[in-house]
Design a protein around this motif. Sequence first.
Motif, PDB file in Angstrom:
ATOM      1  N   VAL A 175     -28.310  58.656   4.805  1.00 54.60           N
ATOM      2  CA  VAL A 175     -28.258  60.138   5.209  1.00 54.60           C
ATOM      3  C   VAL A 175     -29.284  60.420   5.953  1.00 54.60           C
ATOM      4  O   VAL A 175     -30.527  59.929   5.613  1.00 54.60           O
ATOM      5  N   TYR A 176     -29.194  61.283   7.107  1.00 55.83           N
ATOM      6  CA  TYR A 176     -30.243  61.680   7.763  1.00 55.83           C
ATOM      7  C   TYR A 176     -30.625  62.956   7.633  1.00 55.83           C
ATOM      8  O   TYR A 176     -29.705  63.815   7.630  1.00 55.83           O
ATOM      9  N   LEU A 177     -31.606  63.557   8.141  1.00 58.95           N
ATOM     10  CA  LEU A 177     -32.068  64.771   8.501  1.00 58.95           C
ATOM     11  C   LEU A 177     -32.692  65.010   9.784  1.00 58.95           C
ATOM     12  O   LEU A 177     -33.931  64.542   9.873  1.00 58.95           O
ATOM     13  N   GLN A 178     -32.207  65.465  11.007  1.00 57.51           N
ATOM     14  CA  GLN A 178     -32.789  65.506  12.249  1.00 57.51           C
ATOM     15  C   GLN A 178     -33.349  66.871  12.230  1.00 57.51           C
ATOM     16  O   GLN A 178     -32.768  68.070  12.160  1.00 57.51           O
ATOM     17  N   MET A 179     -34.611  67.104  12.432  1.00 52.30           N
ATOM     18  CA  MET A 179     -35.336  68.214  12.332  1.00 52.30           C
ATOM     19  C   MET A 179     -35.914  68.425  13.688  1.00 52.30           C
ATOM     20  O   MET A 179     -36.838  67.656  14.170  1.00 52.30           O
ATOM     21  N   ASN A 180     -35.478  69.564  14.322  1.00 50.68           N
ATOM     22  CA  ASN A 180     -35.967  69.873  15.680  1.00 50.68           C
ATOM     23  C   ASN A 180     -36.625  71.331  15.694  1.00 50.68           C
ATOM     24  O   ASN A 180     -36.454  72.133  14.804  1.00 50.68           O
ATOM     25  N   SER A 181     -37.462  71.703  16.803  1.00 46.31           N
ATOM     26  CA  SER A 181     -38.147  72.884  16.928  1.00 46.31           C
ATOM     27  C   SER A 181     -39.080  73.262  15.540  1.00 46.31           C
ATOM     28  O   SER A 181     -38.675  74.496  15.081  1.00 46.31           O
ATOM     29  N   LEU A 182     -39.644  72.426  14.877  1.00 44.46           N
ATOM     30  CA  LEU A 182     -40.183  72.479  13.843  1.00 44.46           C
ATOM     31  C   LEU A 182     -41.323  73.617  13.900  1.00 44.46           C
ATOM     32  O   LEU A 182     -42.013  73.868  14.936  1.00 44.46           O
ATOM     33  N   LYS A 183     -41.608  74.158  12.629  1.00 45.87           N
ATOM     34  CA  LYS A 183     -42.421  75.317  12.433  1.00 45.87           C
ATOM     35  C   LYS A 183     -43.464  75.196  11.357  1.00 45.87           C
ATOM     36  O   LYS A 183     -43.215  74.439  10.347  1.00 45.87           O
ATOM     37  N   PRO A 184     -44.511  75.789  11.412  1.00 46.15           N
ATOM     38  CA  PRO A 184     -45.483  75.636  10.360  1.00 46.15           C
ATOM     39  C   PRO A 184     -44.826  75.750   9.032  1.00 46.15           C
ATOM     40  O   PRO A 184     -45.158  75.005   7.918  1.00 46.15           O
ATOM     41  N   GLU A 185     -44.021  76.759   8.716  1.00 43.13           N
ATOM     42  CA  GLU A 185     -43.330  77.141   7.643  1.00 43.13           C
ATOM     43  C   GLU A 185     -42.464  76.027   7.048  1.00 43.13           C
ATOM     44  O   GLU A 185     -41.787  76.080   5.582  1.00 43.13           O
ATOM     45  N   ASP A 186     -42.029  75.046   7.938  1.00 45.43           N
ATOM     46  CA  ASP A 186     -41.243  74.012   7.349  1.00 45.43           C
ATOM     47  C   ASP A 186     -42.147  72.643   6.750  1.00 45.43           C
ATOM     48  O   ASP A 186     -41.589  71.904   6.110  1.00 45.43           O
ATOM     49  N   THR A 187     -43.383  72.983   6.687  1.00 46.46           N
ATOM     50  CA  THR A 187     -44.214  72.269   5.950  1.00 46.46           C
ATOM     51  C   THR A 187     -44.027  72.087   4.232  1.00 46.46           C
ATOM     52  O   THR A 187     -43.579  73.361   3.766  1.00 46.46           O
ATOM     53  N   ALA A 188     -43.636  70.864   3.857  1.00 45.47           N
ATOM     54  CA  ALA A 188     -43.174  70.677   2.444  1.00 45.47           C
ATOM     55  C   ALA A 188     -43.043  69.381   2.372  1.00 45.47           C
ATOM     56  O   ALA A 188     -43.020  68.228   3.335  1.00 45.47           O
ATOM     57  N   VAL A 189     -42.656  68.875   1.006  1.00 39.92           N
ATOM     58  CA  VAL A 189     -42.230  67.723   0.615  1.00 39.92           C
ATOM     59  C   VAL A 189     -40.658  67.550   0.511  1.00 39.92           C
ATOM     60  O   VAL A 189     -40.153  68.665   0.027  1.00 39.92           O
ATOM     61  N   TYR A 190     -40.132  66.653   1.152  1.00 39.01           N
ATOM     62  CA  TYR A 190     -38.667  66.864   1.599  1.00 39.01           C
ATOM     63  C   TYR A 190     -37.914  65.781   0.507  1.00 39.01           C
ATOM     64  O   TYR A 190     -38.269  64.721   0.394  1.00 39.01           O
ATOM     65  N   TYR A 191     -37.116  66.228  -0.165  1.00 40.50           N
ATOM     66  CA  TYR A 191     -36.289  65.421  -1.173  1.00 40.50           C
ATOM     67  C   TYR A 191     -34.849  65.194  -0.630  1.00 40.50           C
ATOM     68  O   TYR A 191     -34.047  66.326  -0.361  1.00 40.50           O
ATOM     69  N   CYS A 192     -34.261  64.100  -0.919  1.00 40.95           N
ATOM     70  CA  CYS A 192     -32.906  63.982  -0.932  1.00 40.95           C
ATOM     71  C   CYS A 192     -32.249  63.662  -2.097  1.00 40.95           C
ATOM     72  O   CYS A 192     -33.064  63.412  -3.348  1.00 40.95           O
ATOM     73  N   ALA A 193     -31.128  64.006  -2.513  1.00 44.56           N
ATOM     74  CA  ALA A 193     -30.384  63.992  -3.592  1.00 44.56           C
ATOM     75  C   ALA A 193     -28.829  63.812  -3.617  1.00 44.56           C
ATOM     76  O   ALA A 193     -28.303  64.233  -2.499  1.00 44.56           O
ATOM     77  N   ALA A 194     -28.581  63.110  -4.596  1.00 44.70           N
ATOM     78  CA  ALA A 194     -27.107  62.868  -4.618  1.00 44.70           C
ATOM     79  C   ALA A 194     -26.326  63.691  -5.846  1.00 44.70           C
ATOM     80  O   ALA A 194     -26.835  64.013  -6.779  1.00 44.70           O
ATOM     81  N   ASP A 195     -25.117  64.153  -5.137  1.00 45.28           N
ATOM     82  CA  ASP A 195     -24.309  64.986  -6.039  1.00 45.28           C
ATOM     83  C   ASP A 195     -22.959  64.242  -6.377  1.00 45.28           C
ATOM     84  O   ASP A 195     -22.007  64.112  -5.559  1.00 45.28           O
ATOM     85  N   LEU A 196     -22.927  63.674  -7.487  1.00 44.29           N
ATOM     86  CA  LEU A 196     -21.819  62.791  -8.126  1.00 44.29           C
ATOM     87  C   LEU A 196     -20.787  63.877  -8.788  1.00 44.29           C
ATOM     88  O   LEU A 196     -19.679  63.291  -8.825  1.00 44.29           O
ATOM     89  N   ARG A 197     -20.968  64.831  -9.116  1.00 43.91           N
ATOM     90  CA  ARG A 197     -20.084  65.824  -9.659  1.00 43.91           C
ATOM     91  C   ARG A 197     -19.408  66.644  -8.844  1.00 43.91           C
ATOM     92  O   ARG A 197     -18.333  67.307  -9.440  1.00 43.91           O
ATOM     93  N   GLY A 198     -19.770  66.675  -7.598  1.00 45.08           N
ATOM     94  CA  GLY A 198     -19.018  67.723  -6.840  1.00 45.08           C
ATOM     95  C   GLY A 198     -19.161  69.251  -7.041  1.00 45.08           C
ATOM     96  O   GLY A 198     -18.300  70.032  -7.143  1.00 45.08           O
TER      97      GLY A 198
END
Length: 124
Positions: free
Chosen positions: A79-102
């Motif tokens: 899975v991908y996350l394309q991030m454009n026009s980034l702002k200083p407030e986007d600064t963070a640790v980014y996590y991906c997660a899986a939802d198996l239960r719907g």
Amino acid sequence: QVQLVESGGGLVQAGGSLRLSCAASGRTFSSYAMGWFRQAPGKEREFVAAISWSGGSTYYADSVKGRFTISRDNAKNTVYLQMNSLKPEDTAVYYCAADLRGGSYYYKDEYDYWGQGTQVTVSS
């Protein structure tokens, strides 16, 4: 069991772009939804984007709508996350997660497995 490994984070200037990737292994990737969350220092982990198992439906936080795009390649278990026009407030640790239960894509407690996170820093 699902194992998730994020990559693609880094330091970028405001207005720039980054693409995050999350490689999954374990259970059949095309059978579950995926999400991206982020956590800035001193703040709660917050929803960024989610995508259904087929990729046919996507969901975004208002703060990133129009700037970020989530996508998935089920043949590559990624899975991908394309991030454009980034702002200083986007600064963070980014996590991906899986939802198996719907469950609801917007709530972190609905997700079953998490990656280790990748740091994104946007300088002004």
